[in-house]
Design a protein around this motif. Sequence first.
Motif, PDB file in Angstrom:
ATOM      1  N   LEU A 113       0.791  -1.230   0.000  1.00  0.00           N
ATOM      2  CA  LEU A 113       0.000   0.000   0.000  1.00  0.00           C
ATOM      3  C   LEU A 113       0.820   1.276   0.000  1.00  0.00           C
ATOM      4  N   THR A 114       2.133   1.151   0.218  1.00  0.00           N
ATOM      5  CA  THR A 114       2.938   2.372   0.270  1.00  0.00           C
ATOM      6  C   THR A 114       4.339   2.142  -0.283  1.00  0.00           C
ATOM      7  N   ALA A 115       4.832   3.170  -0.981  1.00  0.00           N
ATOM      8  CA  ALA A 115       6.220   3.175  -1.441  1.00  0.00           C
ATOM      9  C   ALA A 115       7.006   4.266  -0.717  1.00  0.00           C
ATOM     10  N   ASN A 116       6.361   4.901   0.266  1.00  0.00           N
ATOM     11  CA  ASN A 116       7.006   5.939   1.056  1.00  0.00           C
ATOM     12  C   ASN A 116       8.105   5.315   1.920  1.00  0.00           C
ATOM     13  N   PHE A 117       9.299   5.863   1.859  1.00  0.00           N
ATOM     14  CA  PHE A 117      10.431   5.253   2.546  1.00  0.00           C
ATOM     15  C   PHE A 117      10.287   5.295   4.069  1.00  0.00           C
ATOM     16  N   LEU A 118       9.770   6.397   4.606  1.00  0.00           N
ATOM     17  CA  LEU A 118       9.598   6.505   6.057  1.00  0.00           C
ATOM     18  C   LEU A 118       8.587   5.475   6.553  1.00  0.00           C
ATOM     19  N   LEU A 119       7.442   5.374   5.850  1.00  0.00           N
ATOM     20  CA  LEU A 119       6.421   4.400   6.246  1.00  0.00           C
ATOM     21  C   LEU A 119       6.942   2.973   6.099  1.00  0.00           C
ATOM     22  N   THR A 120       7.727   2.734   5.050  1.00  0.00           N
ATOM     23  CA  THR A 120       8.310   1.394   4.861  1.00  0.00           C
ATOM     24  C   THR A 120       9.243   1.058   6.019  1.00  0.00           C
ATOM     25  N   PHE A 121      10.049   2.037   6.435  1.00  0.00           N
ATOM     26  CA  PHE A 121      10.940   1.838   7.583  1.00  0.00           C
ATOM     27  C   PHE A 121      10.146   1.503   8.843  1.00  0.00           C
ATOM     28  N   LEU A 122       9.063   2.245   9.099  1.00  0.00           N
ATOM     29  CA  LEU A 122       8.248   2.013  10.297  1.00  0.00           C
ATOM     30  C   LEU A 122       7.591   0.630  10.255  1.00  0.00           C
ATOM     31  N   ILE A 123       7.162   0.213   9.066  1.00  0.00           N
ATOM     32  CA  ILE A 123       6.592  -1.129   8.916  1.00  0.00           C
ATOM     33  C   ILE A 123       7.644  -2.187   9.250  1.00  0.00           C
ATOM     34  N   ARG A 124       8.886  -1.972   8.791  1.00  0.00           N
ATOM     35  CA  ARG A 124       9.965  -2.923   9.075  1.00  0.00           C
ATOM     36  C   ARG A 124      10.256  -3.000  10.573  1.00  0.00           C
ATOM     37  N   VAL A 125      10.188  -1.857  11.249  1.00  0.00           N
ATOM     38  CA  VAL A 125      10.385  -1.866  12.712  1.00  0.00           C
ATOM     39  C   VAL A 125       9.291  -2.688  13.390  1.00  0.00           C
ATOM     40  N   GLY A 126       8.033  -2.512  12.933  1.00  0.00           N
ATOM     41  CA  GLY A 126       6.922  -3.299  13.482  1.00  0.00           C
ATOM     42  C   GLY A 126       7.112  -4.781  13.252  1.00  0.00           C
ATOM     43  N   ILE A 127       7.608  -5.150  12.061  1.00  0.00           N
ATOM     44  CA  ILE A 127       7.889  -6.560  11.762  1.00  0.00           C
ATOM     45  C   ILE A 127       8.963  -7.080  12.709  1.00  0.00           C
ATOM     46  N   GLY A 128       9.972  -6.248  12.978  1.00  0.00           N
ATOM     47  CA  GLY A 128      11.030  -6.644  13.906  1.00  0.00           C
ATOM     48  C   GLY A 128      10.511  -6.921  15.305  1.00  0.00           C
ATOM     49  N   LEU A 129       9.561  -6.133  15.751  1.00  0.00           N
ATOM     50  CA  LEU A 129       8.964  -6.359  17.075  1.00  0.00           C
ATOM     51  C   LEU A 129       8.216  -7.691  17.128  1.00  0.00           C
ATOM     52  N   MET A 130       7.528  -8.036  16.045  1.00  0.00           N
ATOM     53  CA  MET A 130       6.828  -9.323  16.003  1.00  0.00           C
ATOM     54  C   MET A 130       7.819 -10.493  15.977  1.00  0.00           C
ATOM     55  N   ILE A 131       8.926 -10.299  15.270  1.00  0.00           N
ATOM     56  CA  ILE A 131       9.972 -11.325  15.256  1.00  0.00           C
ATOM     57  C   ILE A 131      10.564 -11.492  16.651  1.00  0.00           C
ATOM     58  N   ALA A 132      10.702 -10.379  17.373  1.00  0.00           N
ATOM     59  CA  ALA A 132      11.256 -10.428  18.727  1.00  0.00           C
ATOM     60  C   ALA A 132      10.442 -11.346  19.634  1.00  0.00           C
ATOM     61  N   ILE A 133       9.131 -11.394  19.401  1.00  0.00           N
ATOM     62  CA  ILE A 133       8.278 -12.270  20.209  1.00  0.00           C
ATOM     63  C   ILE A 133       8.658 -13.733  20.004  1.00  0.00           C
ATOM     64  N   ASP A 134       8.863 -14.127  18.748  1.00  0.00           N
ATOM     65  CA  ASP A 134       9.260 -15.518  18.499  1.00  0.00           C
ATOM     66  C   ASP A 134      10.658 -15.801  19.016  1.00  0.00           C
ATOM     67  N   TYR A 135      11.560 -14.847  18.886  1.00  0.00           N
ATOM     68  CA  TYR A 135      12.933 -15.038  19.366  1.00  0.00           C
ATOM     69  C   TYR A 135      12.962 -15.299  20.868  1.00  0.00           C
ATOM     70  N   THR A 136      12.189 -14.538  21.626  1.00  0.00           N
ATOM     71  CA  THR A 136      12.258 -14.623  23.088  1.00  0.00           C
ATOM     72  C   THR A 136      11.187 -15.551  23.658  1.00  0.00           C
ATOM     73  N   VAL A 137       9.932 -15.259  23.342  1.00  0.00           N
ATOM     74  CA  VAL A 137       8.813 -15.989  23.935  1.00  0.00           C
ATOM     75  C   VAL A 137       8.725 -17.402  23.360  1.00  0.00           C
ATOM     76  N   GLY A 138       8.958 -17.544  22.044  1.00  0.00           N
ATOM     77  CA  GLY A 138       8.909 -18.871  21.424  1.00  0.00           C
ATOM     78  C   GLY A 138       9.936 -19.807  22.015  1.00  0.00           C
ATOM     79  N   ASN A 139      11.162 -19.307  22.186  1.00  0.00           N
ATOM     80  CA  ASN A 139      12.208 -20.128  22.785  1.00  0.00           C
ATOM     81  C   ASN A 139      11.884 -20.490  24.223  1.00  0.00           C
ATOM     82  N   ALA A 140      11.286 -19.540  24.957  1.00  0.00           N
ATOM     83  CA  ALA A 140      10.922 -19.810  26.351  1.00  0.00           C
ATOM     84  C   ALA A 140       9.867 -20.914  26.430  1.00  0.00           C
ATOM     85  N   LEU A 141       8.826 -20.819  25.594  1.00  0.00           N
ATOM     86  CA  LEU A 141       7.768 -21.829  25.612  1.00  0.00           C
ATOM     87  C   LEU A 141       8.320 -23.203  25.243  1.00  0.00           C
ATOM     88  N   LEU A 142       9.196 -23.243  24.256  1.00  0.00           N
ATOM     89  CA  LEU A 142       9.787 -24.513  23.827  1.00  0.00           C
ATOM     90  C   LEU A 142      10.583 -25.142  24.962  1.00  0.00           C
TER      91      LEU A 142
END
Length: 448
Positions: A113-142
């Motif tokens: 939906l966007t080619a704006n570089f700032l918005l793309t950067f913010l989306i990538r940061v949000g994706i990183g936060l979701m990945i952080a959940i699997d990195y920390t919480v996923g490993n803990a549950l396992l």
Amino acid sequence: MSDKTNNLNVEQVNNKKNYKRAPLMPIHLRVFVAVVLGQIACGYSLGISGSALSSAAKYLTISDFWTGLIGAGALIGLAGSIIVGRISDKIGRRKMLMINMYVLAAFSLLHLLTANFLLTFLIRVGIGLMIAIDYTVGNALLTEWLPKGEDSKRQSHLLIYWTLGFIASYLVGTFIPNSNSYIWQIILATGAVPAIVAAIFRSTFRLPASPSWLASHGKVKKANKIIGKHMGHKWGIPKGFLKRNKVNKEISWKILFSKKYLRNTLVGGIFYACQAFAFFGISIFLPILLTGMDITDAKVSGIIYNGGMLLGVLFGIFIFNKISRRAFLVSNFLISGLLIGSLVVFLGIDSRIKLIIFAIFAVILSSGLVLDYPYPTELFDIKVRGTGVGTCITISRFGAAAGTFLLPILTNIGGAELAMLVCAIVLLFSFIVCLIWAPETSAKFIKK
């Protein structure tokens, strides 16, 4: 917790066999597969930005600043792993893992939906936060579900699946026809596919709550009920669990920089950050780097490099318990630093020889990734382990983000040679730090 409640909880655990001593069961495999699918999605989402930005550069005017920042966005978001871990300690593991892959998929689709570089950067940061959940919480549950012995073994294998996801992102990004200026957004959006697969699996085969987390919060009856449902009623929270897992007052960050822990904190943070600097900087922007090295067939060369990366992880798992942690760490940084540095020193060598050296470098550097899970854990005793490991992970993400941000800028200023020179300096710096300070943590090799 009142004495009456505590006595009731003690009675509830006395007649149960320790669920961590049970044989491997379907519930264990279900949790493992759920975490594996998450690791594949995480590896894919982190790796896809390099190919997408290479595609974007062919149609758009994108500065080195935005190339680096967007590439580093997900890694910057990953720095939130320590906050995510603390939240999971308060609300539990299951809730976060049931939704994060859906949110990751939604963020990925927003790229369309966007080619704006700032918005793309913010989306990538949000994706990183979701990945952080699997990195920390996923490993803990396992770790909290798998039987003792299987937990560390299966956890070390997670890196294989993460690497497969990372390599898949390179293949997809490389072989999607680069036919118009919107392709880079489509490439970024493909991160939704593995995320949706992981999310659907977790919803279809619902993740159970962590029994040990429930018990540590006084919910022993509920913990035993969940264990009984999935494993049989003879298994449950072990006797003595409540005494061993009393809630202690929160550890201050300052203790990590006290005389007792300072050396280990510096070693853990520096080794992780330097490794991440070189690995993510080179891997994410591999197409740019290969072009700068005058390696013409970037697709084939990239496949060879990524194959070397997978081989390196398998090699690292094979030798993990065969040599000491300290020897593994020191030799890994020395050899990988010399290999990448040789490509700068010997500029005139044939491109095929360059590629061979680069592939060997990928094998050696990637084998060291196997240390990322166990070594920081072993550097800290149980009193400060959570805070210490979380600090090392956070420091490492800044190293990864710095490498990803700087590599395209360095390549533009001084070509691929300057980028590789900086990586060599970073790796050799870590070699010196580890040679002087890194302690041996493997019981098998500690001198009595």
